[in-house]
Design a protein around this motif. Structure first.
Motif, PDB file in Angstrom:
ATOM      1  N   LYS A 311       0.834  -1.205   0.000  1.00 30.57           N
ATOM      2  CA  LYS A 311       0.000   0.000   0.000  1.00 30.57           C
ATOM      3  C   LYS A 311       0.870   1.257   0.000  1.00 30.57           C
ATOM      4  O   LYS A 311       1.939   1.295   0.627  1.00 30.57           O
ATOM      5  CB  LYS A 311      -0.920   0.017   1.223  1.00 30.57           C
ATOM      6  N   THR A 312       0.416   2.279  -0.707  1.00 29.23           N
ATOM      7  CA  THR A 312       1.175   3.522  -0.784  1.00 29.23           C
ATOM      8  C   THR A 312       0.219   4.716  -0.799  1.00 29.23           C
ATOM      9  O   THR A 312      -0.946   4.596  -1.212  1.00 29.23           O
ATOM     10  CB  THR A 312       2.043   3.547  -2.053  1.00 29.23           C
ATOM     11  N   ASN A 313       0.720   5.870  -0.346  1.00 28.72           N
ATOM     12  CA  ASN A 313      -0.048   7.100  -0.388  1.00 28.72           C
ATOM     13  C   ASN A 313       0.372   7.993  -1.545  1.00 28.72           C
ATOM     14  O   ASN A 313      -0.129   9.109  -1.680  1.00 28.72           O
ATOM     15  CB  ASN A 313       0.116   7.870   0.934  1.00 28.72           C
ATOM     16  N   ALA A 314       1.292   7.508  -2.357  1.00 27.11           N
ATOM     17  CA  ALA A 314       1.768   8.300  -3.490  1.00 27.11           C
ATOM     18  C   ALA A 314       0.676   8.444  -4.536  1.00 27.11           C
ATOM     19  O   ALA A 314      -0.175   7.568  -4.714  1.00 27.11           O
ATOM     20  CB  ALA A 314       3.005   7.645  -4.102  1.00 27.11           C
ATOM     21  N   PRO A 317       1.520   5.296  -8.055  1.00 26.92           N
ATOM     22  CA  PRO A 317       2.156   4.104  -7.498  1.00 26.92           C
ATOM     23  C   PRO A 317       3.247   3.566  -8.430  1.00 26.92           C
ATOM     24  O   PRO A 317       3.185   3.725  -9.652  1.00 26.92           O
ATOM     25  CB  PRO A 317       0.994   3.105  -7.386  1.00 26.92           C
ATOM     26  N   ASN A 346      -3.834   1.873  -5.609  1.00 24.46           N
ATOM     27  CA  ASN A 346      -3.269   2.509  -4.424  1.00 24.46           C
ATOM     28  C   ASN A 346      -2.118   1.696  -3.835  1.00 24.46           C
ATOM     29  O   ASN A 346      -1.842   1.772  -2.643  1.00 24.46           O
ATOM     30  CB  ASN A 346      -4.356   2.715  -3.366  1.00 24.46           C
ATOM     31  N   SER A 347      -1.454   0.895  -4.673  1.00 29.00           N
ATOM     32  CA  SER A 347      -0.384   0.023  -4.190  1.00 29.00           C
ATOM     33  C   SER A 347       0.821   0.067  -5.127  1.00 29.00           C
ATOM     34  O   SER A 347       0.669   0.163  -6.354  1.00 29.00           O
ATOM     35  CB  SER A 347      -0.874  -1.434  -4.080  1.00 29.00           C
TER      36      SER A 347
END
Length: 448
Positions: A311-314, A317, A346-347
């Motif tokens: 998971k990432t907040n970028a 991705p 979102n990953s």
């Protein structure tokens, strides 16, 4: 009388211009033009009829006579051995093991057939002798020459009369009749033409070592690849022990074969069963990991594919693939999001082929998809010793692949208990056994 004239020649592609250009119109490279003096010769036409066209019916055809290099993996890549009178170009990163492989080939050929001449423009005779001692290359029929002048090399070939010649490397040779520096487009082209003339008229096979650019492409003019009969690429990382010899061009065999080697203390060792080596430390109960089958020429190879979904907040991705085509990975991710409603937007997604092998084709689509789902859900594959082969279509179906029977036989030989294959392959051939899969949804129900 021949007259000299100055030309500006692109050092990337060999394009010639009467004036200096900042950008090459042929290859779009900048600041690549160098001024070279070129001798213009008047064309003299010989009206003799020694070489006349022949009717194709009257031309004899037959198999090429080959030398056995005593290295089975090299013979496989060459198409069964070294063809007499052929020119083979081998390239690879510095320190990958090109000179080591060729010295080992020299030992096998010189012991069986006769004199072999190793010409080096980069190392002295003493340096080559040190490497030969380490590799236990001690044949009395192996001759070493440290020389870069093409005229001297041709004279020594006439003197020694070898049955096989190695030139290491083509970028260090020069002709005294040209004013340009060694490694320039003009020098490489003219020296390669001289080598081709010697090889074809004397029926002597040549091995030519070529430098590569920072991008991994062959340095020098493109005409070099057209002149030679075979182009080999030696791949691998210097920090890793495995090396892969791949055919790029071969007039005497297929271009889809590979040879697998292992760098050991005594040189390059052959790997006859790559599947067992690539799967040596595989843990079949880890999430995001699965074994797939691919075809390299006529050889089935089983490798492990690992996927990591984090998971990432970028906003954008990351999509990183090592050994897998990135566009193919994006296609599989799009199918999983659209057809199975598994979110990857979102990953960050990372995919790696263990062992440094590059996957070509669509054999690994199904395995990559299952590895991605396993990592995204955090669930390992429940079936024991599972292997997956098959192409994933845009509608989520699993499409049939070629040579499925060979991959299934290889999986059986390696002791795999659950073999996921396209259902249409099972229906088409009785030789294909395993668990037939028609869609990604069916595959998920089977393994999770």
């Amino acid at each position: 009388m021949a007259k000299n004239k100055n030309f500006f020649i692109c050092q990337k592609c060999g394009y010639e211009s009467l004036k200096w250009l900042g950008k090459c119109p042929a290859c779009d490279s900048w600041n690549s033009f160098i001024e070279e003096e070129k001798e213009e010769k008047k064309l003299e036409i010989n009206l003799g009829l020694k070489n006349t066209p022949k009717c194709i019916i009257n031309i004899k055809s037959g198999e090429y006579e080959r030398y056995n290099t005593n290295i089975n993996e090299l013979n496989r890549v060459l198409g069964g051995g070294l063809v007499r009178g052929s020119i083979t170009l081998i390239s690879g990163s510095p320190g990958i093991g090109k000179s080591t492989l060729l010295l080992q080939a020299c030992q096998g050929i010189s012991e069986k057939y006769g004199k072999v001449l190793y010409i080096s423009g980069e190392e002295s005779e003493e340096q080559i002798k040190m490497r030969a001692d380490r590799l236990k290359v001690t044949s009395p029929n192996l001759y070493i020459l440290s020389e870069t002048n093409m005229e001297t090399i041709e004279a020594q070939i006439e003197n020694v009369k070898p049955i096989f010649v190695i030139v290491d490397s083509i970028q260090t040779l020069y002709k005294s009749t040209l004013t340009s520096a060694p490694g320039s487009v003009s020098q490489v082209r003219e020296c390669a033409n001289d080598i081709m003339r010697i090889a074809k008229t004397s029926n002597i096979p040549f091995f030519i070592v070529a430098h590569v650019t920072k991008q991994g492409e062959l340095a020098g003019p493109r005409v070099l690849e057209h002149i030679v009969d075979t182009v080999l690429s030696f791949e691998g990382e210097r920090t890793e022990e495995f090396r892969i010899l791949r055919t790029v061009k071969n007039r005497f065999g297929t271009t889809s074969e590979i040879g697998v080697f292992e760098m050991i203390e005594s040189g390059l060792g052959e790997i006859y069963n790559p599947s067992s080596v690539f799967l040596e430390e595989t843990n079949f109960k880890q999430e995001g990991s699965i074994v797939i089958g691919i075809m390299e020429g006529s050889r089935p190879i089983l490798v492990e594919v690992q996927a990591l979904v984090s998971k990432t907040n970028a906003v954008m991705p990351r999509r990183t693939a090592v050994g897998v085509d990135t566009s193919r990975l994006n296609l599989i991710l799009a199918v999983l999001e659209k057809k199975l409603k598994i979110p990857f937007y979102n990953s960050d997604v990372y995919v790696n082929v263990v062992g440094g092998l590059d996957i070509e084709g669509t054999y690994g689509d199904l395995g990559i998809a299952l590895a991605l789902i396993s990592s995204a859900k955090g669930i390992p594959i429940k079936l024991n010793k599972t292997i997956a082969v098959g192409e994933v279509g845009l509608t989520g179906e699993v499409r049939p692949i070629s040579f499925c029977d060979r991959l299934v036989n290889e999986a059986d030989k390696m002791g795999f208990e659950n073999i996921l294959v396209p259902k249409r392959n099972v229906q088409k051939s009785n030789a294909v056994t395993g668990i037939g899969i028609s869609s990604l949804k069916e595959a998920i129900n089977k393994v999770f």
